[in-house]
Design a protein around this motif. Structure first.
Motif, PDB file in Angstrom:
ATOM      1  N   GLN A 207       1.026  -1.185  -0.043  1.00  0.00           N
ATOM      2  CA  GLN A 207      -0.056  -0.251  -0.340  1.00  0.00           C
ATOM      3  C   GLN A 207       0.739   1.721  -0.482  1.00  0.00           C
ATOM      4  O   GLN A 207       1.864   1.388   0.383  1.00  0.00           O
ATOM      5  N   PRO A 208       0.368   2.339  -0.542  1.00  0.00           N
ATOM      6  CA  PRO A 208       0.778   3.806  -0.637  1.00  0.00           C
ATOM      7  C   PRO A 208       1.173   4.353   0.632  1.00  0.00           C
ATOM      8  O   PRO A 208       0.135   4.077   1.878  1.00  0.00           O
TER       9      PRO A 208
ATOM     10  N   SER B  42       0.640   6.763   2.249  1.00  0.00           N
ATOM     11  CA  SER B  42      -0.267   7.615   2.457  1.00  0.00           C
ATOM     12  C   SER B  42      -2.196   6.920   2.747  1.00  0.00           C
ATOM     13  O   SER B  42      -3.462   7.743   3.465  1.00  0.00           O
TER      14      SER B  42
ATOM     15  N   ALA C  76       8.078   8.852  -5.032  1.00  0.00           N
ATOM     16  CA  ALA C  76       7.990   7.605  -5.711  1.00  0.00           C
ATOM     17  C   ALA C  76       7.753   6.280  -4.635  1.00  0.00           C
ATOM     18  O   ALA C  76       6.934   5.632  -5.418  1.00  0.00           O
ATOM     19  N   GLU C  77       8.454   6.307  -4.906  1.00  0.00           N
ATOM     20  CA  GLU C  77       8.881   4.744  -3.091  1.00  0.00           C
ATOM     21  C   GLU C  77       8.486   4.944  -2.093  1.00  0.00           C
ATOM     22  O   GLU C  77       8.036   3.638  -1.898  1.00  0.00           O
ATOM     23  N   ALA C  78       7.476   6.128  -1.873  1.00  0.00           N
ATOM     24  CA  ALA C  78       5.764   6.070  -0.669  1.00  0.00           C
ATOM     25  C   ALA C  78       5.060   5.548  -1.585  1.00  0.00           C
ATOM     26  O   ALA C  78       4.665   4.845  -0.097  1.00  0.00           O
ATOM     27  N   ASN C  79       4.788   5.616  -2.881  1.00  0.00           N
ATOM     28  CA  ASN C  79       3.451   4.449  -3.278  1.00  0.00           C
ATOM     29  C   ASN C  79       3.633   3.215  -3.046  1.00  0.00           C
ATOM     30  O   ASN C  79       2.618   2.598  -3.025  1.00  0.00           O
ATOM     31  N   ALA C  80       4.174   2.594  -2.308  1.00  0.00           N
ATOM     32  CA  ALA C  80       3.591   0.912  -2.234  1.00  0.00           C
ATOM     33  C   ALA C  80       5.318   0.674  -1.340  1.00  0.00           C
ATOM     34  O   ALA C  80       6.464   0.522  -1.248  1.00  0.00           O
TER      35      ALA C  80
END
Length: 343
Positions: free
Chosen positions: A299-300, A302, A324-328
């Motif tokens: 999951q991201p 957020s 972008a790395e925080a999106n998964a």
């Protein structure tokens, strides 16, 4: 050095100062008092020897008086020499008996102070050390160290899980009042840190007041506890890299941090208040660090529901919520999130 747990529920108001007598001086003083008491009894028995009767030869010599006095003070007597006049009996009743009690009290007190008390303290220290696991060692109990201990307590850390080390007995009185374990000694010495069971500590906070001393303590602590989280307070920016090279996990510079808050206030008057809320357990919001949970993987950042995710640590890399790395999220990620505070 000393380590001590204190129960403050039976605290009494007392005016105290440091004892001037050394242990040897105290021992000599007690021996002098005992000799003086015995000497007084011998002198009175000698001057009133007419009130004593020797059941063996009927003659009372100085040796008989010395023997009778020592036997009477240390035991109840054998009956071979006895007081026969009312004056001699009154003296034995109201003078020798109190002297006997005083001598025994001094003897028992001396035995306790020099034998039993030391053995008791060693056993008690060993018992406390054996119970220390995943605790926090705070080396230096000045302004920063004291505030660190207070914040740990506010965040729910048990006083039993905190060990304060400082060489100043006066400041340790404050640590004693908080109910934490404390150790009087130099934290840069191996023996002192080992006495604080640093090998089993989960974290070490170092604030020695001098950068060179703090860095030396970092070196010693890292050698003894390779896996502990070591946080050190460094006041000179040029020494921050030295502290990290010595093995510090985190380096805090209160001077530069205060400068950041002051500069931030020029761009928004509410920013310093918000930063303080984040840093303390009593604020309206708080920062929390945790490992990603299994159901959050993929999951991201957020999407987490425990708070507002602002950053992740993946290995040695750091990523913000906008990258972008925080999106998964991945297994092993460390999440930094903002959660509601206690206020």
């Amino acid at each position: 050095m000393s380590i001590k747990l204190v129960d403050r529920r039976d605290e009494r108001l007392a005016l105290q100062r440091q004892a001037k007598l050394t242990p040897l001086g105290s021992l000599l003083l007690r021996a002098t008092i005992v000799l003086a008491l015995i000497g007084t009894a011998i002198a009175i028995h000698w001057f009133d020897r007419g009130g004593l009767v020797d059941q063996v030869d009927g003659h009372i010599s100085f040796g008989d008086v010395l023997y009778f006095t020592m036997i009477t003070i240390t035991t109840v007597g054998y009956g071979d020499i006895v007081p026969v006049t009312p004056r001699a009996r009154m003296f034995d009743t109201f003078a020798v008996t109190p002297i006997r009690l005083f001598v025994w009290l001094i003897f028992l007190g001396t035995a306790y102070d020099f034998i039993f008390k030391r053995a008791w303290n060693r056993w008690r220290m060993k018992l406390i050390q054996d119970r220390l696991h995943d605790h926090v060692v705070v080396a230096g109990f000045g302004t920063s160290g004291g505030e660190a201990v207070a914040e740990l307590l506010r965040r729910g850390t048990s006083p039993d899980d905190i060990v304060v080390i400082d060489s100043r007995q006066t400041v340790l009185e404050t640590a004693e009042a908080l109910g934490v374990n404390y150790l009087c000694g130099d934290a840069s010495h191996n023996a002192v840190l080992e006495a604080a069971a640093i090998k089993r500590a989960r974290a070490v906070v170092i604030s020695a007041g001098r950068d060179d001393t703090s860095i030396l303590i970092v070196l010693t602590a890292r050698k003894l506890s390779p896996d502990a989280v070591i946080t050190v307070v460094i006041r000179s920016e040029e020494n921050e890299d030295l502290a990290k090279q010595a093995g510090a996990t985190s380096v805090i510079n209160p001077v530069s941090f205060a400068g950041l808050l002051v500069a931030g206030a020029t761009h928004g008057s509410h920013l310093p208040e918000y930063m303080r809320d984040l840093a303390t357990a009593e604020g309206r919001v708080a920062l929390k660090e945790r490992i990603v949970e299994a159901h959050e993987i993929g999951q991201p950042l957020s999407a987490i529901t425990t708070g507002v995710g602002v950053r992740i640590y993946r290995g040695s890399d750091c990523f913000g919520f906008w990258e972008a790395e925080a999106n998964a999220l991945q297994a092993g990620d460390v999440i930094i999130e903002i959660v509601p505070g206690s206020r």
